[in-house]
Design a protein around this motif. Structure first.
Motif, PDB file in Angstrom:
ATOM      1  N   LYS A 109       0.803  -1.222   0.000  1.00  0.00           N
ATOM      2  CA  LYS A 109       0.000   0.000   0.000  1.00  0.00           C
ATOM      3  C   LYS A 109       0.840   1.278   0.000  1.00  0.00           C
ATOM      4  O   LYS A 109       0.489   2.238  -0.691  1.00  0.00           O
ATOM      5  CB  LYS A 109      -0.953   0.004   1.195  1.00  0.00           C
ATOM      6  N   PRO A 110       1.943   1.344   0.771  1.00  0.00           N
ATOM      7  CA  PRO A 110       2.734   2.581   0.734  1.00  0.00           C
ATOM      8  C   PRO A 110       3.230   2.922  -0.664  1.00  0.00           C
ATOM      9  O   PRO A 110       3.214   4.090  -1.073  1.00  0.00           O
ATOM     10  CB  PRO A 110       3.901   2.295   1.684  1.00  0.00           C
ATOM     11  N   ALA A 111       3.665   1.918  -1.412  1.00  0.00           N
ATOM     12  CA  ALA A 111       4.142   2.153  -2.775  1.00  0.00           C
ATOM     13  C   ALA A 111       3.010   2.654  -3.667  1.00  0.00           C
ATOM     14  O   ALA A 111       3.187   3.569  -4.478  1.00  0.00           O
ATOM     15  CB  ALA A 111       4.756   0.882  -3.354  1.00  0.00           C
ATOM     16  N   GLY A 142      13.909  -3.405  -0.882  1.00  0.00           N
ATOM     17  CA  GLY A 142      12.876  -2.378  -0.935  1.00  0.00           C
ATOM     18  C   GLY A 142      12.251  -2.252  -2.313  1.00  0.00           C
ATOM     19  O   GLY A 142      12.263  -3.186  -3.113  1.00  0.00           O
ATOM     20  N   ILE A 143      11.724  -1.075  -2.575  1.00  0.00           N
ATOM     21  CA  ILE A 143      11.034  -0.796  -3.827  1.00  0.00           C
ATOM     22  C   ILE A 143      11.497   0.549  -4.373  1.00  0.00           C
ATOM     23  O   ILE A 143      11.622   1.524  -3.620  1.00  0.00           O
ATOM     24  CB  ILE A 143       9.507  -0.760  -3.615  1.00  0.00           C
ATOM     25  N   ALA A 185       5.579  11.916   3.737  1.00  0.00           N
ATOM     26  CA  ALA A 185       5.249  11.241   4.995  1.00  0.00           C
ATOM     27  C   ALA A 185       5.260   9.723   4.825  1.00  0.00           C
ATOM     28  O   ALA A 185       5.791   8.992   5.673  1.00  0.00           O
ATOM     29  CB  ALA A 185       3.879  11.712   5.497  1.00  0.00           C
ATOM     30  N   VAL A 186       4.680   9.228   3.734  1.00  0.00           N
ATOM     31  CA  VAL A 186       4.656   7.778   3.490  1.00  0.00           C
ATOM     32  C   VAL A 186       6.072   7.255   3.261  1.00  0.00           C
ATOM     33  O   VAL A 186       6.442   6.187   3.771  1.00  0.00           O
ATOM     34  CB  VAL A 186       3.746   7.453   2.290  1.00  0.00           C
ATOM     35  N   ARG A 211      12.246   1.557   1.856  1.00  0.00           N
ATOM     36  CA  ARG A 211      12.917   0.458   2.554  1.00  0.00           C
ATOM     37  C   ARG A 211      11.973  -0.033   3.650  1.00  0.00           C
ATOM     38  O   ARG A 211      10.816   0.330   3.700  1.00  0.00           O
ATOM     39  CB  ARG A 211      14.244   0.934   3.165  1.00  0.00           C
ATOM     40  N   GLY A 212      12.509  -0.822   4.567  1.00  0.00           N
ATOM     41  CA  GLY A 212      11.728  -1.247   5.720  1.00  0.00           C
ATOM     42  C   GLY A 212      10.408  -1.867   5.338  1.00  0.00           C
ATOM     43  O   GLY A 212      10.344  -2.817   4.558  1.00  0.00           O
ATOM     44  N   ARG A 213       9.285  -1.281   5.845  1.00  0.00           N
ATOM     45  CA  ARG A 213       7.961  -1.829   5.622  1.00  0.00           C
ATOM     46  C   ARG A 213       7.509  -1.674   4.188  1.00  0.00           C
ATOM     47  O   ARG A 213       6.529  -2.270   3.765  1.00  0.00           O
ATOM     48  CB  ARG A 213       6.942  -1.132   6.535  1.00  0.00           C
TER      49      ARG A 213
END
Length: 214
Positions: A109-111, A142-143, A185-186, A211-213
């Motif tokens: 979802k963040p992407a 990550g993405i 922010a995301v 990265r991360g989540r």
């Protein structure tokens, strides 16, 4: 909740309402005209306009649900085709060519939020049309996201550009800049960063590494 978060939510709501006002208002006007119109040809035209306004409103709601909301119809991963369909919906009949370069694998979802909000800002900048390239690639850690526009003129709001290039504090919080603030922010929540490059007067590249989540 801090004042900044209240302001942020208010500006996102203002942006959503601003973008929906025109098609919803046109729908209401069309209903009034239809109620008073007796000519069959004009009634058919009113129905056509109502269908167009309803379609535009639905497209915008679908887009904002994914871009600003929690996208509750999905889990933590969203099919890329949903994001593509949402972007195509807000492009509508504008002279913008979408070059989609994302595969079929679901995206976090963040992407998706970053892709959609960057697309929204860049589509706004292509007031005379142009080409929008959208790419996203998964890496081991990550993405990577990249959106590129080519156009005779690119009218990206100066405050939006500063926020994307320098961070949330680089420009004022307004309904115009709220999507850019959301992108930052995301990215921050996903231990990532946002990048912007003015390649030429007719070319602009914006991207993010999560990265991360993410």
């Amino acid at each position: 909740m801090s004042d900044d978060r209240v302001d942020f939510a208010s500006m996102l709501a203002s942006r959503l309402c601003h973008d929906l006002l025109s098609p919803v208002g046109a729908f209401a006007n069309g209903l009034e005209l239809l109620a008073d119109e007796q000519d069959p040809e004009m009634r058919a035209r009113c129905v056509e306009l109502l269908e167009q306004s309803a379609r535009t409103s639905a497209n915008k709601l679908k887009f904002f649900r994914l871009a600003f909301g929690s996208a509750g119809g999905f889990g933590e991963l969203v099919p890329p085709e949903e994001a593509r369909s949402a972007i195509e919906g807000i492009i509508g009949d504008r002279a913008i060519t979408l070059n989609w370069m994302i595969g079929a694998d679901p995206l976090p979802k963040p992407a998706v939020k970053i892709v959609l909000n960057l697309a929204l800002l860049l589509i706004d900048a292509l007031v005379r049309g142009g080409r929008l390239d959208v790419g996203c690639e998964k890496q081991a850690d990550g993405i990577e996201i990249a959106l590129h526009v080519e156009a005779e003129r690119i009218f990206l709001d100066a405050d939006v550009e500063r926020i994307l290039a320098e961070g949330e504090e680089a420009g004022p919080m307004t309904s115009r800049t709220a999507p850019a603030v959301l992108v930052q922010a995301v990215a921050r929540q996903s231990e990532g960063r946002v990048m912007l490059a003015r390649e030429t007067p007719t070319s602009l590249l914006v991207g993010a590494v999560l990265r991360g989540r993410g």
